[in-house]
Design a protein around this motif. Structure first.
Motif, PDB file in Angstrom:
ATOM      1  N   ILE A 222       0.517  -1.238  -0.067  1.00  0.00           N
ATOM      2  CA  ILE A 222       0.027   0.527  -0.069  1.00  0.00           C
ATOM      3  C   ILE A 222       0.901   1.248  -0.066  1.00  0.00           C
ATOM      4  CG2 ILE A 222      -1.751   1.302   1.157  1.00  0.00           C
ATOM      5  CD1 ILE A 222      -2.556  -1.226   2.445  1.00  0.00           C
ATOM      6  N   LYS A 223       0.571   2.239  -1.102  1.00  0.00           N
ATOM      7  CA  LYS A 223       2.534   3.175  -1.344  1.00  0.00           C
ATOM      8  C   LYS A 223       1.635   4.013  -0.325  1.00  0.00           C
ATOM      9  CE  LYS A 223       3.519   1.396  -5.855  1.00  0.00           C
ATOM     10  NZ  LYS A 223       3.038   2.265  -7.842  1.00  0.00           N
ATOM     11  N   PRO A 224       2.772   5.294  -0.383  1.00  0.00           N
ATOM     12  CA  PRO A 224       2.667   5.845   0.584  1.00  0.00           C
ATOM     13  C   PRO A 224       2.005   7.516   0.355  1.00  0.00           C
ATOM     14  CG  PRO A 224       4.880   5.713  -0.202  1.00  0.00           C
ATOM     15  CD  PRO A 224       3.871   4.854  -0.791  1.00  0.00           C
TER      16      PRO A 224
ATOM     17  N   VAL B 298      14.666  -3.147 -12.135  1.00  0.00           N
ATOM     18  CA  VAL B 298      14.345  -3.239 -12.947  1.00  0.00           C
ATOM     19  C   VAL B 298      13.824  -2.129 -13.470  1.00  0.00           C
ATOM     20  CG1 VAL B 298      13.374  -5.974 -12.474  1.00  0.00           C
ATOM     21  CG2 VAL B 298      12.317  -4.093 -12.688  1.00  0.00           C
ATOM     22  N   HIS B 299      13.797  -1.287 -13.010  1.00  0.00           N
ATOM     23  CA  HIS B 299      13.152   0.625 -13.437  1.00  0.00           C
ATOM     24  C   HIS B 299      14.639   1.627 -14.308  1.00  0.00           C
ATOM     25  CE1 HIS B 299       9.195  -1.369 -14.129  1.00  0.00           C
ATOM     26  NE2 HIS B 299       8.897  -1.182 -12.650  1.00  0.00           N
ATOM     27  N   LYS B 300      14.994   0.999 -13.415  1.00  0.00           N
ATOM     28  CA  LYS B 300      16.788   1.398 -12.844  1.00  0.00           C
ATOM     29  C   LYS B 300      17.209   2.583 -14.344  1.00  0.00           C
ATOM     30  CE  LYS B 300      21.477  -0.853 -13.339  1.00  0.00           C
ATOM     31  NZ  LYS B 300      19.881  -2.269 -13.896  1.00  0.00           N
TER      32      LYS B 300
ATOM     33  N   LEU C 184      -4.800 -10.712  -7.802  1.00  0.00           N
ATOM     34  CA  LEU C 184      -4.261  -9.126  -6.809  1.00  0.00           C
ATOM     35  C   LEU C 184      -4.502  -7.903  -8.900  1.00  0.00           C
ATOM     36  CD1 LEU C 184      -3.769  -7.936  -5.044  1.00  0.00           C
ATOM     37  CD2 LEU C 184      -1.324  -7.707  -5.318  1.00  0.00           C
ATOM     38  N   ARG C 185      -3.148  -8.896  -9.774  1.00  0.00           N
ATOM     39  CA  ARG C 185      -3.028  -7.371 -10.600  1.00  0.00           C
ATOM     40  C   ARG C 185      -4.705  -7.487 -10.709  1.00  0.00           C
ATOM     41  NH1 ARG C 185       1.468  -5.101 -10.941  1.00  0.00           N
ATOM     42  NH2 ARG C 185       1.343  -5.256 -13.561  1.00  0.00           N
ATOM     43  N   LYS C 186      -5.481  -8.130 -11.362  1.00  0.00           N
ATOM     44  CA  LYS C 186      -6.435  -7.562 -11.706  1.00  0.00           C
ATOM     45  C   LYS C 186      -7.582  -6.517 -10.926  1.00  0.00           C
ATOM     46  CE  LYS C 186      -8.600 -11.118 -13.318  1.00  0.00           C
ATOM     47  NZ  LYS C 186      -9.354 -13.146 -13.045  1.00  0.00           N
TER      48      LYS C 186
ATOM     49  N   ALA D 267      -5.504  -0.717 -13.890  1.00  0.00           N
ATOM     50  CA  ALA D 267      -3.722  -0.691 -14.421  1.00  0.00           C
ATOM     51  C   ALA D 267      -3.095   0.336 -13.862  1.00  0.00           C
ATOM     52  CB  ALA D 267      -4.947   0.096 -16.409  1.00  0.00           C
ATOM     53  N   THR D 268      -2.004   0.362 -14.854  1.00  0.00           N
ATOM     54  CA  THR D 268      -0.884   1.367 -13.878  1.00  0.00           C
ATOM     55  C   THR D 268      -1.518   2.474 -13.935  1.00  0.00           C
ATOM     56  OG1 THR D 268       0.698  -0.080 -14.345  1.00  0.00           O
ATOM     57  CG2 THR D 268       1.318   1.874 -13.722  1.00  0.00           C
ATOM     58  N   ASN D 269      -2.409   3.347 -15.037  1.00  0.00           N
ATOM     59  CA  ASN D 269      -2.525   4.373 -15.075  1.00  0.00           C
ATOM     60  C   ASN D 269      -4.101   4.587 -14.243  1.00  0.00           C
ATOM     61  OD1 ASN D 269      -3.433   7.126 -15.449  1.00  0.00           O
ATOM     62  ND2 ASN D 269      -2.671   7.306 -17.360  1.00  0.00           N
TER      63      ASN D 269
ATOM     64  N   ILE E 133      -9.023  -0.984  -6.914  1.00  0.00           N
ATOM     65  CA  ILE E 133      -8.201   0.266  -6.417  1.00  0.00           C
ATOM     66  C   ILE E 133      -7.361   0.707  -6.505  1.00  0.00           C
ATOM     67  CG2 ILE E 133      -6.111   0.096  -4.721  1.00  0.00           C
ATOM     68  CD1 ILE E 133      -7.504  -2.851  -3.847  1.00  0.00           C
ATOM     69  N   ARG E 134      -6.738   0.742  -8.092  1.00  0.00           N
ATOM     70  CA  ARG E 134      -6.480   1.964  -9.034  1.00  0.00           C
ATOM     71  C   ARG E 134      -7.422   2.870  -8.880  1.00  0.00           C
ATOM     72  NH1 ARG E 134      -1.260  -0.774 -11.351  1.00  0.00           N
ATOM     73  NH2 ARG E 134       0.235   0.176  -9.424  1.00  0.00           N
ATOM     74  N   ARG E 135      -8.687   2.499  -9.402  1.00  0.00           N
ATOM     75  CA  ARG E 135      -9.557   3.317  -9.797  1.00  0.00           C
ATOM     76  C   ARG E 135     -10.332   3.941  -9.003  1.00  0.00           C
ATOM     77  NH1 ARG E 135     -12.916   3.812 -14.655  1.00  0.00           N
ATOM     78  NH2 ARG E 135     -14.146   5.325 -14.385  1.00  0.00           N
TER      79      ARG E 135
ATOM     80  N   ILE F 104      -0.520   8.263 -12.223  1.00  0.00           N
ATOM     81  CA  ILE F 104       0.085   7.132 -13.067  1.00  0.00           C
ATOM     82  C   ILE F 104       0.988   6.906 -11.441  1.00  0.00           C
ATOM     83  CG2 ILE F 104       1.598   8.200 -14.599  1.00  0.00           C
ATOM     84  CD1 ILE F 104       1.912   6.067 -16.676  1.00  0.00           C
ATOM     85  N   GLN F 105       2.044   7.796 -11.334  1.00  0.00           N
ATOM     86  CA  GLN F 105       2.809   7.594 -10.469  1.00  0.00           C
ATOM     87  C   GLN F 105       1.958   7.283  -8.709  1.00  0.00           C
ATOM     88  OE1 GLN F 105       6.991   9.117  -9.824  1.00  0.00           O
ATOM     89  NE2 GLN F 105       6.369  10.616  -8.495  1.00  0.00           N
ATOM     90  N   GLU F 106       1.648   8.028  -8.370  1.00  0.00           N
ATOM     91  CA  GLU F 106       1.104   7.674  -7.222  1.00  0.00           C
ATOM     92  C   GLU F 106      -0.314   7.179  -7.099  1.00  0.00           C
ATOM     93  OE1 GLU F 106       1.350  11.600  -4.558  1.00  0.00           O
ATOM     94  OE2 GLU F 106       3.067  11.294  -5.001  1.00  0.00           O
ATOM     95  N   ASN F 107      -0.377   5.435  -7.566  1.00  0.00           N
ATOM     96  CA  ASN F 107      -1.338   4.933  -7.586  1.00  0.00           C
ATOM     97  C   ASN F 107      -1.620   3.742  -6.737  1.00  0.00           C
ATOM     98  OD1 ASN F 107       0.504   2.788  -8.078  1.00  0.00           O
ATOM     99  ND2 ASN F 107       0.778   3.106 -10.096  1.00  0.00           N
ATOM    100  N   ALA F 108      -1.656   4.014  -5.340  1.00  0.00           N
ATOM    101  CA  ALA F 108      -1.750   3.982  -4.596  1.00  0.00           C
ATOM    102  C   ALA F 108      -1.315   1.675  -4.031  1.00  0.00           C
ATOM    103  CB  ALA F 108      -3.280   3.750  -4.719  1.00  0.00           C
TER     104      ALA F 108
HETATM  105  P1  GDP Z   1       2.588  -1.929 -12.285  1.00  0.00           P
HETATM  106  O1  GDP Z   1       2.916  -3.117 -12.804  1.00  0.00           O
HETATM  107  O2  GDP Z   1       1.157  -1.383 -13.070  1.00  0.00           O
HETATM  108  O3  GDP Z   1       3.031  -0.990 -11.267  1.00  0.00           O
HETATM  109  O4  GDP Z   1       3.425  -0.615 -12.833  1.00  0.00           O
HETATM  110  P2  GDP Z   1       5.337  -0.971 -13.669  1.00  0.00           P
HETATM  111  O5  GDP Z   1       5.729  -2.205 -12.877  1.00  0.00           O
HETATM  112  O6  GDP Z   1       5.419  -0.538 -15.267  1.00  0.00           O
HETATM  113  O7  GDP Z   1       6.010   0.752 -13.109  1.00  0.00           O
HETATM  114  C1  GDP Z   1       6.262   0.735 -10.695  1.00  0.00           C
HETATM  115  C2  GDP Z   1       5.469   1.815 -10.983  1.00  0.00           C
HETATM  116  O8  GDP Z   1       6.226   2.952 -11.716  1.00  0.00           O
HETATM  117  C3  GDP Z   1       3.997   1.861 -11.097  1.00  0.00           C
HETATM  118  O9  GDP Z   1       3.169   1.325 -10.473  1.00  0.00           O
HETATM  119  C4  GDP Z   1       3.519   3.412 -10.709  1.00  0.00           C
HETATM  120  O10 GDP Z   1       3.924   3.922  -9.603  1.00  0.00           O
HETATM  121  C5  GDP Z   1       5.532   4.281 -11.467  1.00  0.00           C
HETATM  122  N1  GDP Z   1       5.056   4.773 -12.744  1.00  0.00           N
HETATM  123  C6  GDP Z   1       4.948   3.412 -13.618  1.00  0.00           C
HETATM  124  N2  GDP Z   1       4.556   3.984 -15.234  1.00  0.00           N
HETATM  125  C7  GDP Z   1       4.918   5.503 -14.987  1.00  0.00           C
HETATM  126  C8  GDP Z   1       5.298   7.613 -15.551  1.00  0.00           C
HETATM  127  O11 GDP Z   1       5.044   6.825 -16.404  1.00  0.00           O
HETATM  128  N3  GDP Z   1       5.474   7.635 -15.172  1.00  0.00           N
HETATM  129  C9  GDP Z   1       5.575   8.130 -13.612  1.00  0.00           C
HETATM  130  N4  GDP Z   1       5.484   8.932 -13.446  1.00  0.00           N
HETATM  131  N5  GDP Z   1       5.638   6.571 -12.912  1.00  0.00           N
HETATM  132  C10 GDP Z   1       4.713   5.416 -13.310  1.00  0.00           C
END
Ligand code: GDP
Length: 138
Positions: free
Chosen positions: A9-11, A52-54, A85-87, A91-93, A102-104, A110-114
């Motif tokens: 549960i994100k900040p 993995v996102h670096k 859980l993903r369902k 979606a991320t956004n 939950i995200r809806r 898209i970043q602060e997505n709970a």
């Molecule tokens: P998730 O699996 O749905 O959480 O998404 P990802 O693995 O693609 O990304 C990890 C996390 O990075 C997301 O949950 C968001 O908090 C953040 N994120 C993803 N895409 C973006 C983006 O395009 N912009 C920003 N600012 N944050 C993002």
């Protein structure tokens, strides 16, 4: 067979007072909360978790956000836990997340997505081991 997944549960959701509502949605969907702990993580810990996102352009902002306040680290268990859980997360956004997810309901951007949820078995194993010791998973 019961499967484990890792969730946060994100900040943003904790700051807005959504912790209880998110936990209720998780339990109502049939997940067992195997382990849960509140933590304030450092930026370095966030960088290790999201390594993995670096190379992604949002990596620095994401790690700053994840270390911006308390969050809840969880291990959840259920048949088909990872996909289910993903369902439930949506979606991320949040603009693209389905009604009832939950995200809806709780995400602001898209970043602060709970909520976070592992996306595969190998990532779930890495993520559970990153935050929890074996003796905490009983
Ligand atoms: P998730 O699996 O749905 O959480 O998404 P990802 O693995 O693609 O990304 C990890 C996390 O990075 C997301 O949950 C968001 O908090 C953040 N994120 C993803 N895409 C973006 C983006 O395009 N912009 C920003 N600012 N944050 C993002």
């Amino acid at each position: 067979m019961a499967q484990r997944t890792f969730s946060i549960i994100k900040p943003d959701a904790v700051r807005k007072g959504y912790t209880g509502a998110v936990l209720a949605a998780i339990e109502q969907a049939g997940f067992k909360i195997l382990a849960i702990k509140k933590a304030s993580i450092s930026k370095e810990q966030a960088e290790g978790f999201y390594y993995v996102h670096k190379e992604r352009p949002f990596f620095n902002d994401l790690c700053t956000f994840m270390s911006s306040g308390p969050l809840f680290l969880m291990v959840l268990e259920k048949d088909n836990a990872i996909a289910d859980l993903r369902k439930l997360m949506g979606a991320t956004n949040p603009a693209n997340a389905e009604e009832g997810t939950i995200r809806r309901k709780f995400a602001g951007s898209i970043q602060e997505n709970a909520i976070h949820g592992s996306d595969a078995e190998e990532t779930a194993a890495f993520e559970i081991g990153y935050w929890f010791a074996g003796y905490e998973l009983i």
